[in-house]
Motif scaffolding. Sequence first.
Motif, PDB file in Angstrom:
ATOM      1  N   ILE A 158      59.648  19.831  64.585  1.00 22.15           N
ATOM      2  CA  ILE A 158      60.645  21.146  64.741  1.00 22.15           C
ATOM      3  C   ILE A 158      59.451  22.329  64.239  1.00 22.15           C
ATOM      4  N   LEU A 159      58.546  22.474  63.354  1.00 19.65           N
ATOM      5  CA  LEU A 159      57.841  23.306  62.709  1.00 19.65           C
ATOM      6  C   LEU A 159      56.934  23.576  63.997  1.00 19.65           C
ATOM      7  N   MET A 160      56.435  22.650  64.876  1.00 19.01           N
ATOM      8  CA  MET A 160      55.563  23.062  66.022  1.00 19.01           C
ATOM      9  C   MET A 160      56.181  23.844  67.222  1.00 19.01           C
ATOM     10  N   PHE A 161      57.591  23.732  67.547  1.00 23.20           N
ATOM     11  CA  PHE A 161      58.365  24.299  68.463  1.00 23.20           C
ATOM     12  C   PHE A 161      59.183  25.517  67.893  1.00 23.20           C
ATOM     13  N   THR A 162      59.017  26.104  66.590  1.00 26.38           N
ATOM     14  CA  THR A 162      59.676  27.174  66.047  1.00 26.38           C
ATOM     15  C   THR A 162      58.441  28.374  65.995  1.00 26.38           C
TER      16      THR A 162
END
Length: 162
Positions: A158-162
């Motif tokens: 999730i952190l990679m895509f936000t």
Amino acid sequence: MYKYVMNRLLLMIPTLFGAGVLVFALMRLVPGDICDVKLGAEGTFVSDDQLELCREDLGLNKSLPTQFGDFMLGMATFSPGESMWTGRSIGHEVNLRFQLTLQLAIMTTIVSIIIALPLGVLSAIHQNTWVDYMVRTVAIAGVAVPSFWLGIMLILGILMFT
């Protein structure tokens, strides 16, 4: 049937006693002293008198059999005592965390149903095809992967895509 139920209920006594012994022993085998950690957490000097007073308040200066007896009596009467860290009752500490845990369990169940039902239907409709094998593979992987690791990977994803 009655004999079987009574047998199982009677087997509960040594099981609970064994679990109590195991928990008590493991809590005593953990390295460190709760009073040392509690009083000296900020790097301040703690006198021997303060440590002894803390141990007396927590009942840690009693003999191990006496501590074990107090521990088992508390478990048997559903009164586990006070938290060594906060000083509040264990029931209060559990109650603070129960609502969040219940909410997490309900949300997890709902998400699991939302994912599992369509995949199960899809797998049943396309039995023994590549779709079925993929759904089975995902299901087995979901059971086999440790939840703490999966949670970390999801957070990182999730952190990679936000």
